[in-house]
Design a protein around this motif. Structure first.
Motif, mmCIF file in Angstrom:
data_model
loop_
_atom_site.group_PDB
_atom_site.id
_atom_site.type_symbol
_atom_site.label_atom_id
_atom_site.label_comp_id
_atom_site.label_asym_id
_atom_site.label_seq_id
_atom_site.Cartn_x
_atom_site.Cartn_y
_atom_site.Cartn_z
ATOM 1 N N GLU A 9 0.827 -1.192 0.000
ATOM 2 C CA GLU A 9 0.000 0.000 0.000
ATOM 3 C C GLU A 9 0.869 1.252 0.000
ATOM 4 O OE1 GLU A 9 -3.900 1.691 2.453
ATOM 5 O OE2 GLU A 9 -2.686 0.055 3.264
ATOM 6 N N ASP A 11 0.266 5.494 0.555
ATOM 7 C CA ASP A 11 -0.623 6.589 0.926
ATOM 8 C C ASP A 11 0.095 7.919 0.762
ATOM 9 O OD1 ASP A 11 -3.321 5.784 2.044
ATOM 10 O OD2 ASP A 11 -2.020 4.417 3.149
ATOM 11 N N TYR A 12 -0.621 8.872 0.154
ATOM 12 C CA TYR A 12 -0.098 10.226 0.054
ATOM 13 C C TYR A 12 -1.156 11.173 0.586
ATOM 14 C CZ TYR A 12 1.266 14.738 -1.863
ATOM 15 O OH TYR A 12 1.583 16.069 -2.000
ATOM 16 N N GLY A 28 -5.694 13.654 -0.782
ATOM 17 C CA GLY A 28 -5.288 12.318 -0.366
ATOM 18 C C GLY A 28 -5.346 11.351 -1.531
ATOM 19 N N ASN A 30 -4.504 7.041 -2.429
ATOM 20 C CA ASN A 30 -4.153 5.722 -1.914
ATOM 21 C C ASN A 30 -4.136 4.709 -3.048
ATOM 22 O OD1 ASN A 30 -5.583 2.932 -0.973
ATOM 23 N ND2 ASN A 30 -4.125 3.620 0.573
ATOM 24 N N GLU A 32 -3.524 0.465 -3.378
ATOM 25 C CA GLU A 32 -3.379 -0.776 -2.620
ATOM 26 C C GLU A 32 -3.423 -1.950 -3.582
ATOM 27 O OE1 GLU A 32 -5.971 -3.368 0.620
ATOM 28 O OE2 GLU A 32 -6.267 -1.204 0.473
#
Length: 271
Positions: A9, A11-12, A28, A30, A32
């Motif tokens: 995963e 995430d930013y 945001g 993401n 995954e």
């Protein structure tokens, strides 16, 4: 089974600086994934042994999917107690390799206190599919709809009422869809133009394009702000259904707005 040996995963999250009067921005993102490594090993094994096996543990498969989601939020403050908050959320999830479907727990859903508040969580969509349980039963435990695609947008005007009691009026919209046709849920597929489909019962149904299947809900809320935590109560109601209902219309007449109010209780702001 979800397996990820090298990459699982990413995430930013970007929180912009708080500007004068409280203006702020958030972005945001993401991504995954699962099963890429085991799927590669499975492919190498089949290639070297000239077989077509699928790795399993007993009767349990290894899931292979990729899931992407983005979330953009903007808050524009007009005074210390008045602000307009907006959000746009997009998502897509797709299987690959030996998997044919994205696991249910990794699919998208809408509705509920932090989403489209005119509907309970998982009761809306996918697409223009009409869930008889949603229409005929008010037990939220029966709501389970999810999909491969998500589009959601929210507008919320926030203001102070008195002391620690704040209020809000909001407009929520969006839906979820499946990428492929689903015979058990006619009308669930994301389409750019209308199409006729045949259901499991052999009945032919005309499915509307995705932009006509966007549901809209509105309402008002109350927020009790105790600084360290916020109690939130939102009253949401449908404005536009994602399917044609009475008189072949999507829109709910004003005389019936208050007949199907959905109560949402939560902590903190929805976004």
């Amino acid at each position: 089974l979800f397996t990820s040996l090298l990459f699982r995963e990413f995430d930013y999250a970007y929180n912009g600086p708080t500007r004068r009067l409280g203006d702020r921005r958030y972005l945001g993102f993401n991504i995954e994934t699962a099963g890429a490594e085991i799927g590669t090993l499975n492919g190498i094994y089949n290639l070297t042994t000239n077989r077509a096996d699928t790795f399993r543990i007993g009767d349990t498969d290894f899931s292979q999917y990729i899931r992407l989601e983005g979330d953009l939020r903007l808050v524009r403050s007009y005074s210390k107690t008045n602000a307009l908050a907006t959000r746009l959320a997009l998502g897509i999830a797709r299987p690959f390799g030996y998997s044919t479907d994205v696991p249910y727990v990794k699919q998208f859903y809408v509705g509920g206190p932090n989403s489209i508040r005119g509907w309970p969580a998982r009761s809306l969509g996918p697409g223009g599919f009409i869930d008889s349980l949603t229409l005929n039963n008010n037990n939220p435990l029966l709501f389970y709809q999810a999909g491969d695609l998500k589009l959601e947008f929210n507008f919320e005007y926030r203001f102070n009422i008195f002391w620690r009691l704040n209020g809000a009026v909001f407009l929520d919209g969006g839906n979820i869809w499946t990428v492929r046709p689903d015979a058990s849920r006619p009308g669930s597929q994301f389409l750019l133009r209308s199409r006729e489909i045949t259901g499991q019962d052999g009945q032919v149904t005309r499915v509307d394009p995705f932009y006509q299947q966007i549901a809209l809900g509105t309402g008002m809320g109350f927020r009790f702000d105790f600084t360290y935590f916020i109690f939130r109560l939102d009253l949401g109601m449908p404005l536009k259904y994602p399917y044609r209902w009475r008189n072949n219309q999507f829109w709910v007449p004003p005389s019936e707005w208050l007949k199907d109010v959905n109560l949402n209780f939560s902590l903190g702001y929805p976004f």
